[in-house]
Design an enzyme around this catalytic site. Structure first.
Site, PDB file in Angstrom:
ATOM      1  N   THR A   9       0.822  -1.218   0.000  1.00  0.00           N
ATOM      2  CA  THR A   9       0.000   0.000   0.000  1.00  0.00           C
ATOM      3  C   THR A   9       0.856   1.270   0.000  1.00  0.00           C
ATOM      4  OG1 THR A   9      -0.045  -0.206   2.403  1.00  0.00           O
ATOM      5  CG2 THR A   9      -1.974  -1.035   1.220  1.00  0.00           C
ATOM      6  N   GLY A  10       2.166   1.132   0.023  1.00  0.00           N
ATOM      7  CA  GLY A  10       3.059   2.300   0.097  1.00  0.00           C
ATOM      8  C   GLY A  10       3.447   2.814  -1.276  1.00  0.00           C
ATOM      9  N   SER A  38      -3.998  -1.823   7.297  1.00  0.00           N
ATOM     10  CA  SER A  38      -4.500  -2.033   5.937  1.00  0.00           C
ATOM     11  C   SER A  38      -5.062  -3.428   5.674  1.00  0.00           C
ATOM     12  CB  SER A  38      -3.370  -1.777   4.929  1.00  0.00           C
ATOM     13  OG  SER A  38      -2.824  -0.523   5.135  1.00  0.00           O
ATOM     14  N   ARG A  97      21.649  -4.088   3.620  1.00  0.00           N
ATOM     15  CA  ARG A  97      22.553  -3.711   2.517  1.00  0.00           C
ATOM     16  C   ARG A  97      24.035  -3.887   2.820  1.00  0.00           C
ATOM     17  NH1 ARG A  97      19.393   1.793   1.380  1.00  0.00           N
ATOM     18  NH2 ARG A  97      17.556   0.911   0.353  1.00  0.00           N
ATOM     19  N   CYS A 126      18.009   4.220  -3.424  1.00  0.00           N
ATOM     20  CA  CYS A 126      17.610   4.789  -4.719  1.00  0.00           C
ATOM     21  C   CYS A 126      18.674   5.707  -5.334  1.00  0.00           C
ATOM     22  CB  CYS A 126      16.286   5.539  -4.578  1.00  0.00           C
ATOM     23  SG  CYS A 126      16.167   6.531  -3.083  1.00  0.00           S
ATOM     24  N   GLN A 153      16.953  15.495  -4.105  1.00  0.00           N
ATOM     25  CA  GLN A 153      16.087  14.319  -4.035  1.00  0.00           C
ATOM     26  C   GLN A 153      14.610  14.661  -3.894  1.00  0.00           C
ATOM     27  OE1 GLN A 153      19.596  11.846  -1.752  1.00  0.00           O
ATOM     28  NE2 GLN A 153      17.529  11.068  -1.518  1.00  0.00           N
ATOM     29  N   SER A 156       9.075  12.013  -3.003  1.00  0.00           N
ATOM     30  CA  SER A 156       8.530  10.648  -3.099  1.00  0.00           C
ATOM     31  C   SER A 156       9.510   9.626  -2.518  1.00  0.00           C
ATOM     32  CB  SER A 156       8.183  10.298  -4.550  1.00  0.00           C
ATOM     33  OG  SER A 156       9.353  10.304  -5.334  1.00  0.00           O
ATOM     34  N   HIS A 234      15.011  11.661  -8.559  1.00  0.00           N
ATOM     35  CA  HIS A 234      16.177  12.252  -7.911  1.00  0.00           C
ATOM     36  C   HIS A 234      17.164  12.747  -8.981  1.00  0.00           C
ATOM     37  CE1 HIS A 234      14.655  10.644  -4.290  1.00  0.00           C
ATOM     38  NE2 HIS A 234      15.459   9.611  -4.099  1.00  0.00           N
TER      39      HIS A 234
END
Ligand SMILES: NC(=O)c1ccc[n+]([C@@H]2O[C@H](COP(=O)([O-])OP(=O)(O)OC[C@H]3O[C@@H](n4cnc5c(N)ncnc54)[C@H](OP(=O)(O)O)[C@@H]3O)[C@@H](O)[C@H]2O)c1
EC number: 1.2.1.11
Length: 329
Positions: A9-10, A38, A97, A126, A153, A156, A234
């Site tokens: 939902t994001g 949700s 990561r 990103c 950036q 969003s 970005h």
């Protein structure tokens, strides 16, 4: 493939569903997953409604693959539970990561490192993805020594709450704040949290992740990350110092031959990358390519990409495609 989308939902999750559909990923059963808030909501995928479930239910459904974009804490707690149930997880958060036991993958660069044993795979930040897409071919040819990057950036990149903050500010409506200051008509030199060394976490992701993805610690990256009131993608101003000299025409040629990279670089026609062009595209756009006249073997360029597409959802789905094509799941 039974595919779970965690965080469906994001901002990223919504684009993830779009990209899975567009690329015809072999989904036989879709499992949209989100927070308690949700559960029970309906999400449409390829014309069919699916009901959002919670994490516990999703694990018990034993998906083949789970594409995570629900924040670091959710990933830290739940990715191992999915992995134990036999599911391969591709995670968009920063949780895994820099874990030396996990691969950090941009498919065009290092997908070949993936094996069947990789049950939790990390998707880079990103702003890192678009940076390494342009740096990798140049590093191979001229060998980088040092990169200085300043980012511009999109809101969003912070998620639904930040996009709403900007929309509220434009409409003159009071609402919940994602940032400590207004973002409209502003530039915040503050992406993610501040660390003890004075840098933000976002800046340290840009400094560390490229070395891991490119499996090379001989170059360094110094970053300043800034949030600006755009929504489409970005942008990055990048200065690179190489060991070896280059020819500008050859640099443009190399970049334009790189899969996933598009060169937009003609000052005579005002052609250069911008978020309004990159929005909803999968490619990384590079322009303003010019010699840094202040020191030898150095280059300036401007890199733009849609952070929700190549910066998140598209890269994740490309990893999933690689796993399927190479029978790793
Ligand atoms: N935005 C980007 O450009 C970008 C790029 C790369 C990576 N990422 C990473 O992707 C993740 C999501 O980012 P976003 O921008 O999509 O954020 P977002 O718009 O705020 O969406 C967050 C999603 O996670 C779900 N969620 C939150 N807490 C949860 C929990 N405890 N259990 C299960 N689901 C939970 C939310 O569900 P509800 O709707 O039920 O709250 C929602 O679906 C973050 O880790 C972010 O760092 C984002």
């Amino acid at each position: 493939m039974k595919v779970a989308v965690v965080g469906a939902t994001g901002m990223v999750g919504e684009v993830m569903l779009k990209v899975l559909a567009e690329r015809n990923f072999p989904v036989t059963e879709l499992i949209p997953v989100a927070s308690e808030r949700s559960i029970g909501k309906k999400l449409n995928y390829k014309g069919k409604d699916y009901t959002v479930v919670g994490l516990e239910t999703a694990v018990s459904m034993k998906p083949d693959i789970a594409l995570f974009s629900a924040g670091g804490d959710t990933s830290l707690e739940w990715a191992p539970k999915f992995a134990e149930a036999g599911t391969t997880v591709v995670d968009n958060s920063s949780a895994w990561r820099m874990d030396p036991t996990k691969k950090l993958v941009v498919p065009e660069i290092n997908a070949s490192a993936l094996t069947k044993e990789d049950k939790i795979i990390a998707n880079p930040n990103c702003s890192t993805i678009q940076l390494v897409m342009a740096l990798n071919p140049l590093h191979k040819k001229y060998k980088m020594k040092r990169v200085v990057v300043s980012t511009y950036q999109s809101v969003s990149g912070t998620g639904v709450k930040a996009v709403r903050q900007l929309e509220n500010e434009i409409a003159g409506v009071e609402g919940e704040m994602a940032y400590p200051y207004p973002i409209g008509r502003n530039a915040l030199p503050h992406c993610d949290v501040f660390l003890d060394n004075g840098y933000t976490k976002e800046e340290m992701k840009l400094a560390r992740e490229p070395q891991k993805i490119m499996d090379d610690r001989t170059f360094s990256v110094s970053a300043t990350a800034v949030r600006i009131p755009t929504a489409g993608g970005h942008s990055e101003s990048v200065n690179v110092e190489f060991e070896n000299d280059f020819d500008l025409a050859e640099v443009r040629q190399l970049l334009s031959e790189t899969p996933g990279v598009v060169v937009q670089d003609n000052t005579a026609t005002n052609s250069y990358p911008m978020p309004i062009f990159a929005h909803e595209k999968d490619e990384v756009f590079v322009g303003r390519i010019r010699r840094d006249e202040t020191q030898p073997n150095s280059l300036n360029m401007w890199i733009v990409a849609d952070n929700l597409r190549k910066g998140a959802a598209t890269n994740t789905v490309q990893i999933a495609e690689y796993l399927v094509e190479n029978k790793l799941i």
